[in-house]
Design a protein around this motif. Structure first.
Motif, PDB file in Angstrom:
ATOM      1  N   GLY A  13     -28.590   3.640 -14.148  1.00 37.47           N
ATOM      2  CA  GLY A  13     -27.583   3.382 -15.178  1.00 37.47           C
ATOM      3  C   GLY A  13     -26.506   2.393 -14.769  1.00 37.47           C
ATOM      4  N   GLY A  14     -26.574   1.896 -13.543  1.00 35.33           N
ATOM      5  CA  GLY A  14     -25.505   1.022 -13.064  1.00 35.33           C
ATOM      6  C   GLY A  14     -26.016  -0.279 -12.495  1.00 35.33           C
ATOM      7  N   LYS A  15     -25.305  -0.764 -11.471  1.00 33.23           N
ATOM      8  CA  LYS A  15     -25.679  -2.048 -10.884  1.00 33.23           C
ATOM      9  C   LYS A  15     -25.596  -2.006  -9.370  1.00 33.23           C
ATOM     10  CE  LYS A  15     -25.062  -5.637 -14.256  1.00 33.23           C
ATOM     11  NZ  LYS A  15     -24.061  -6.311 -15.064  1.00 33.23           N
ATOM     12  N   LEU A  16     -26.593  -2.597  -8.731  1.00 31.05           N
ATOM     13  CA  LEU A  16     -26.551  -2.785  -7.288  1.00 31.05           C
ATOM     14  C   LEU A  16     -26.060  -4.199  -7.025  1.00 31.05           C
ATOM     15  CD1 LEU A  16     -27.398  -1.370  -4.550  1.00 31.05           C
ATOM     16  CD2 LEU A  16     -29.408  -2.845  -4.651  1.00 31.05           C
ATOM     17  N   MET A  17     -24.962  -4.303  -6.285  1.00 28.65           N
ATOM     18  CA  MET A  17     -24.431  -5.624  -5.959  1.00 28.65           C
ATOM     19  C   MET A  17     -24.741  -5.930  -4.500  1.00 28.65           C
ATOM     20  SD  MET A  17     -20.847  -5.692  -8.008  1.00 28.65           S
ATOM     21  CE  MET A  17     -20.832  -7.486  -7.998  1.00 28.65           C
ATOM     22  N   LYS A  18     -25.423  -7.039  -4.279  1.00 27.77           N
ATOM     23  CA  LYS A  18     -25.688  -7.484  -2.916  1.00 27.77           C
ATOM     24  C   LYS A  18     -24.633  -8.522  -2.576  1.00 27.77           C
ATOM     25  CE  LYS A  18     -30.594  -6.408  -2.934  1.00 27.77           C
ATOM     26  NZ  LYS A  18     -31.928  -6.775  -2.448  1.00 27.77           N
ATOM     27  N   LEU A  19     -23.803  -8.177  -1.597  1.00 20.17           N
ATOM     28  CA  LEU A  19     -22.642  -8.994  -1.258  1.00 20.17           C
ATOM     29  C   LEU A  19     -22.743  -9.494   0.176  1.00 20.17           C
ATOM     30  CD1 LEU A  19     -19.950  -6.509  -2.674  1.00 20.17           C
ATOM     31  CD2 LEU A  19     -20.923  -8.498  -3.850  1.00 20.17           C
ATOM     32  N   SER A  20     -22.052 -10.597   0.451  1.00 19.41           N
ATOM     33  CA  SER A  20     -21.891 -10.998   1.850  1.00 19.41           C
ATOM     34  C   SER A  20     -20.507 -11.592   2.042  1.00 19.41           C
ATOM     35  CB  SER A  20     -22.981 -11.985   2.273  1.00 19.41           C
ATOM     36  OG  SER A  20     -22.701 -13.256   1.761  1.00 19.41           O
ATOM     37  N   HIS A  21     -20.001 -11.477   3.251  1.00 15.07           N
ATOM     38  CA  HIS A  21     -18.682 -12.023   3.580  1.00 15.07           C
ATOM     39  C   HIS A  21     -18.626 -12.304   5.077  1.00 15.07           C
ATOM     40  CE1 HIS A  21     -16.572  -8.051   4.967  1.00 15.07           C
ATOM     41  NE2 HIS A  21     -17.852  -7.982   5.174  1.00 15.07           N
ATOM     42  N   THR A  22     -17.605 -13.037   5.478  1.00 11.27           N
ATOM     43  CA  THR A  22     -17.411 -13.291   6.893  1.00 11.27           C
ATOM     44  C   THR A  22     -16.436 -12.249   7.429  1.00 11.27           C
ATOM     45  OG1 THR A  22     -17.730 -15.638   6.479  1.00 11.27           O
ATOM     46  CG2 THR A  22     -16.757 -15.028   8.585  1.00 11.27           C
ATOM     47  N   SER A  23     -16.865 -11.538   8.430  1.00 12.44           N
ATOM     48  CA  SER A  23     -16.042 -10.462   8.980  1.00 12.44           C
ATOM     49  C   SER A  23     -15.201 -10.977  10.148  1.00 12.44           C
ATOM     50  CB  SER A  23     -16.947  -9.322   9.454  1.00 12.44           C
ATOM     51  OG  SER A  23     -16.258  -8.508  10.385  1.00 12.44           O
ATOM     52  N   LYS A  24     -13.923 -10.645  10.129  1.00  8.66           N
ATOM     53  CA  LYS A  24     -13.069 -10.961  11.282  1.00  8.66           C
ATOM     54  C   LYS A  24     -13.467 -10.106  12.483  1.00  8.66           C
ATOM     55  CE  LYS A  24      -8.980 -12.489   8.812  1.00  8.66           C
ATOM     56  NZ  LYS A  24      -7.769 -12.016   8.143  1.00  8.66           N
ATOM     57  N   GLN A  25     -13.800  -8.868  12.217  1.00  6.23           N
ATOM     58  CA  GLN A  25     -14.130  -7.952  13.314  1.00  6.23           C
ATOM     59  C   GLN A  25     -15.371  -8.386  14.064  1.00  6.23           C
ATOM     60  OE1 GLN A  25     -12.479  -5.617  14.690  1.00  6.23           O
ATOM     61  NE2 GLN A  25     -10.837  -5.249  13.219  1.00  6.23           N
ATOM     62  N   THR A  26     -16.407  -8.757  13.332  1.00  5.49           N
ATOM     63  CA  THR A  26     -17.663  -9.088  14.025  1.00  5.49           C
ATOM     64  C   THR A  26     -17.788 -10.586  14.281  1.00  5.49           C
ATOM     65  OG1 THR A  26     -18.988  -9.456  12.023  1.00  5.49           O
ATOM     66  CG2 THR A  26     -18.776  -7.176  12.788  1.00  5.49           C
ATOM     67  N   GLY A  27     -16.941 -11.380  13.612  1.00  5.40           N
ATOM     68  CA  GLY A  27     -17.046 -12.825  13.777  1.00  5.40           C
ATOM     69  C   GLY A  27     -18.318 -13.410  13.204  1.00  5.40           C
ATOM     70  N   THR A  28     -18.946 -12.661  12.314  1.00  8.53           N
ATOM     71  CA  THR A  28     -20.218 -13.117  11.730  1.00  8.53           C
ATOM     72  C   THR A  28     -20.185 -12.905  10.219  1.00  8.53           C
ATOM     73  OG1 THR A  28     -21.234 -10.931  11.827  1.00  8.53           O
ATOM     74  CG2 THR A  28     -21.507 -12.335  13.773  1.00  8.53           C
ATOM     75  N   ASP A  29     -21.168 -13.479   9.533  1.00 16.16           N
ATOM     76  CA  ASP A  29     -21.394 -13.113   8.136  1.00 16.16           C
ATOM     77  C   ASP A  29     -22.034 -11.735   8.115  1.00 16.16           C
ATOM     78  OD1 ASP A  29     -20.386 -15.503   7.366  1.00 16.16           O
ATOM     79  OD2 ASP A  29     -22.312 -16.428   6.907  1.00 16.16           O
ATOM     80  N   MET A  30     -21.537 -10.893   7.215  1.00 16.15           N
ATOM     81  CA  MET A  30     -22.081  -9.540   7.115  1.00 16.15           C
ATOM     82  C   MET A  30     -22.538  -9.302   5.680  1.00 16.15           C
ATOM     83  SD  MET A  30     -21.799  -8.012  10.133  1.00 16.15           S
ATOM     84  CE  MET A  30     -21.959  -6.256   9.778  1.00 16.15           C
ATOM     85  N   GLU A  31     -23.664  -8.653   5.557  1.00 21.71           N
ATOM     86  CA  GLU A  31     -24.151  -8.272   4.235  1.00 21.71           C
ATOM     87  C   GLU A  31     -23.812  -6.815   3.965  1.00 21.71           C
ATOM     88  OE1 GLU A  31     -28.190  -9.321   3.551  1.00 21.71           O
ATOM     89  OE2 GLU A  31     -27.736 -11.449   3.852  1.00 21.71           O
TER      90      GLU A  31
END
Lengths: 298, 298
Positions: A13-31
């Motif tokens: 009944g809803g939505k799955l959102m696949k997101l990514s961002h750059t994390s300060k903590q890991t210093g990488t792009d995170m999904e």
């Protein structure tokens, strides 16, 4: 940093959102995947609690999103789901030099590493319990919605390494009641006592075992006082090939003997079930109901 | 030839059996998954109907077993599930010379090929509707159980190419009422009219279009008389990238106009849903209920 929407998928009944961002903590792009239940779209101004699901070794945010089948339960009770990744990834992120699947990439054990060369990227504890919820909250607020509750009325659960991650975080933050509810599917229950955990803790935190205690549910259960009638729900398949060597939920029960958690850990041994998502998905409805109760949804 | 059990997995209230055998029809080893619902283990002497699920392009028996989440529905209503493979595989099996994913291996379109070099192995229609149920029936009888009904009280469904396969077989065998119930998820509805279907039919059956008609739901719907009040259930996502070019369920409805199937095809266009298992799993409960009714389970 804010999120890019990689995909928005109608699911149940809803939505799955696949997101990514750059994390300060890991210093990488995170999904990260977020499931918004039907209530997100249909009800106005109602706060929607979030359940964080931490996946096991080798997983990405996709596995549980596709195979654990939390979505109908989220719709049933009205909570959102967050499926973080299991480690930093990408060029320059140090992996297990031996190339194994139980350490390094997709095997962070959700700790903040103190050891080289992992210290720089493997800051998964701070990422998941601080940076990620803050960033998600900003992201949805910027989209004009503040009904997702990423901080207050929240629960945590996970599978295998992620079951450890859930138990660990729940107990570490118990004094401030950060997570209102905790459950685990076939968790690594007392990592200091098993090979997977010793390898991970040794590699990320160093060989000094004293430093492991602040993450280990087997120790935290002794040093954390259950102030109410809080319970922890665990399922473990008896046909799970890792049950007797790596997961050992009985060790956690044993550690809880004589503490305020004695009798408060519901360990359900389920006959014949293995370690797969066939096991997880079978017991997701029971865990969903458990969290829904603790989050005041039923 | 009889089956080897590759894996037996506890799932929901029953068991998923991963089987393989050597098929006479395809001349290859074929994999198939069978889900035995809880009723198989708990009730004595009660006949358990079988629902056949035909998967889409690129799939194996694993995808739907892991992601469509039929199992709780099978437990709810008391039917077993058979998930066949989508084509022959293995050394010597001819593939698309262009290496595409819409023809050749994992893209059999469930027909009996008449053309070289496909004729030898691509006998999927005879495999699925004749050899496979006979062999499964023998296998379970040899294990001391004859409660699975592979022949009489059975239903068929499928996704995409498998949705075509389900519609095609249901209509081809309609006069003898082989399948009591048929549904489809985003089916290739009138293959002679779309590129996927024309490529498949051309390659497997030859360029003479007359020879395609006996498999094409768009033709079969005109030549098959609905003798009762039988209905066909279809779901189609409006966000499906293949909807307008390859699937075209409206063409099937159009073809049914003025026939005994006019008004008997329930086409449900569902807003925003794509072509993935997120779509399939969302509507599996509705299809399960539809089949359960037609199989006399409710």
């Amino acid at each position: 940093m804010t999120f890019q929407i990689k995909q928005e998928i109608a699911s149940c009944g809803g939505k799955l959102m696949k997101l990514s961002h750059t994390s300060k903590q890991t210093g990488t792009d995170m999904e990260v995947n977020v499931y918004l239940p039907k209530q997100y779209f249909h009800k106005q101004d109602q706060s929607i609690p979030v359940v964080y699901y931490l996946s096991g070794l080798t997983c990405t945010p996709q596995n549980a999103s596709e195979k654990a089948f939390w979505q109908p339960q989220a719709d049933k009770f009205g909570f959102a789901l967050v499926f973080p990744d299991t480690s930093p990834r990408g060029e320059g992120v140090p992996d297990d030099p031996e190339g194994s699947w139980d350490f390094g990439i997709s095997a962070s054990f959700y700790v903040d590493a103190t050891q080289e060369p992992y210290r720089k990227n493997y800051q998964m504890f701070s990422y998941i319990h601080d940076e990620l919820p803050r960033e998600l909250s900003h992201f949805f607020e910027n989209r004009g919605s503040s009904k997702l509750d990423f901080f207050e009325n929240i629960a945590i659960t996970g599978h295998s390494m992620g079951g450890f991650g859930a138990l660990s975080a729940y107990l570490k933050f118990y004094a401030e009641r950060k997570y209102k509810s905790c459950s685990a599917f076939a968790p690594v229950s007392f990592p200091s006592k098993v090979q997977w955990g010793r390898k991970a803790f040794g590699g990320y935190l160093g060989q000094e075992e004293e430093g492991w205690k602040s993450y280990d549910p087997g120790h935290l259960i002794k040093t954390t006082t259950n102030i109410g009638d809080d319970r922890i729900l665990i399922h473990q398949g008896t046909g799970d090939p890792f049950y007797k060597e790596q997961l050992k939920p009985e060790l956690l029960l044993e550690a809880s003997k004589g503490t305020s958690w004695d009798g408060k850990i519901s360990l359900n041994l389920v006959e014949g079930f293995d370690h797969s998502y066939f096991f997880v998905s079978t017991f997701v409805p029971e865990h969903a109901k458990f969290h829904a109760k603790n989050l005041g949804l039923i």
